[in-house]
Design an enzyme around this catalytic site. Sequence first.
Site, mmCIF file in Angstrom:
data_model
loop_
_atom_site.group_PDB
_atom_site.id
_atom_site.type_symbol
_atom_site.label_atom_id
_atom_site.label_comp_id
_atom_site.label_asym_id
_atom_site.label_seq_id
_atom_site.Cartn_x
_atom_site.Cartn_y
_atom_site.Cartn_z
ATOM 1 N N LYS A 179 0.836 -1.205 0.000
ATOM 2 C CA LYS A 179 0.000 0.000 0.000
ATOM 3 C C LYS A 179 0.870 1.254 0.000
ATOM 4 O O LYS A 179 0.637 2.189 -0.776
ATOM 5 C CB LYS A 179 -0.919 0.010 1.238
ATOM 6 N N GLN A 230 -4.771 -1.009 9.628
ATOM 7 C CA GLN A 230 -4.759 -2.340 9.016
ATOM 8 C C GLN A 230 -5.415 -3.361 9.957
ATOM 9 O O GLN A 230 -5.108 -3.422 11.151
ATOM 10 C CB GLN A 230 -3.306 -2.750 8.698
ATOM 11 N N ASP A 268 -10.976 3.450 4.004
ATOM 12 C CA ASP A 268 -11.396 2.042 3.892
ATOM 13 C C ASP A 268 -12.911 1.926 3.713
ATOM 14 O O ASP A 268 -13.405 0.876 3.315
ATOM 15 C CB ASP A 268 -11.022 1.282 5.174
#
Length: 302
Positions: free
Chosen positions: A53, A97, A120
């Site tokens: 990422k 995460q 997200d």
Amino acid sequence: MTATIIDGRAVAERLRKHVSERTAELARRGTIPGLAVVLVGDDAASQVYVASKTKQAAAVGIQHFDFRLPTTTTTEALIELVRDLNARRDVHGILVQLPLPKHVDADTVLAAIDPAKDVDGFHAVNAGKLVLGQETTVPCTPLGCLILIREARSNLAGLRALVIGRSNIVGKPMAHLLLQHDCTVTIAHSRTRDLPAICGEADIVVAAIGRPRAIAGEWLKHGATVIDVGINRVDAGGGKTKLVGDVDFETAAARAGAITPVPGGVGPMTIACLLVNTLNAAVRAAGSTGVATLNALRPEEG
Ligand code: GUN
């Protein structure tokens, strides 16, 4: 019939190019999109994802701020970090995460993220807006799946779509996205009865159950579009391992109209969509700069 292989790597590359162009435009107008990536603990898979990422963010001109925290980090400490990031003007997107260590209350941490910075799309406000059909940040993997489905089928109206898996990250948002595109949607899960029969009715199958090759090609309707979200490492003999999806690729490719491979299908799209979401969060935060948000489904427009 042999299925068309939907090339997620190529589609992701195209999307990254659009993000890169628009990021440069925004930077010329004084705003460099910034993404904060928070990783707690030493989960090997999460470390690989996070490295990917940040590398891809940098490659398109998005600044990244990395926070690597020990497994012992408390819920309270994480919330404090999230609040700091919420207040920073150079951070437009915050990604914590998952999975977090068991002692951390992940729901409370995610709820602390400013919905405007929730790249997200996991925050209850953004999840709720998706259900209501309002414009919002859509979770990256389902968004990537939708883009790939549209590579195979331009008009989804009236098609029967089956989403296998009901997670908050993939299954539920995927089902709502397909509903927004006028599909007739079924969600199957671990308690579903007679999955093969339900599969046989579906024009679109999105498999997100995390079990290697669990969906047999023989279950599929001829010509179906098959999107495989699974990434499962299995024994390949001779002491080696390989990655396979949730769908049995060989039998499915003989029956489907179009199918995503593993690797090289959905995987690359997830990070490309994260970059889109980060760019768009920065565009909104910057206000009227003359740079428009990027529509991931129609990147050529606007
Ligand atoms: N863990 C697995 N997939 C994801 C994702 O898309 N976002 C975050 N934050 N964590 C994940």
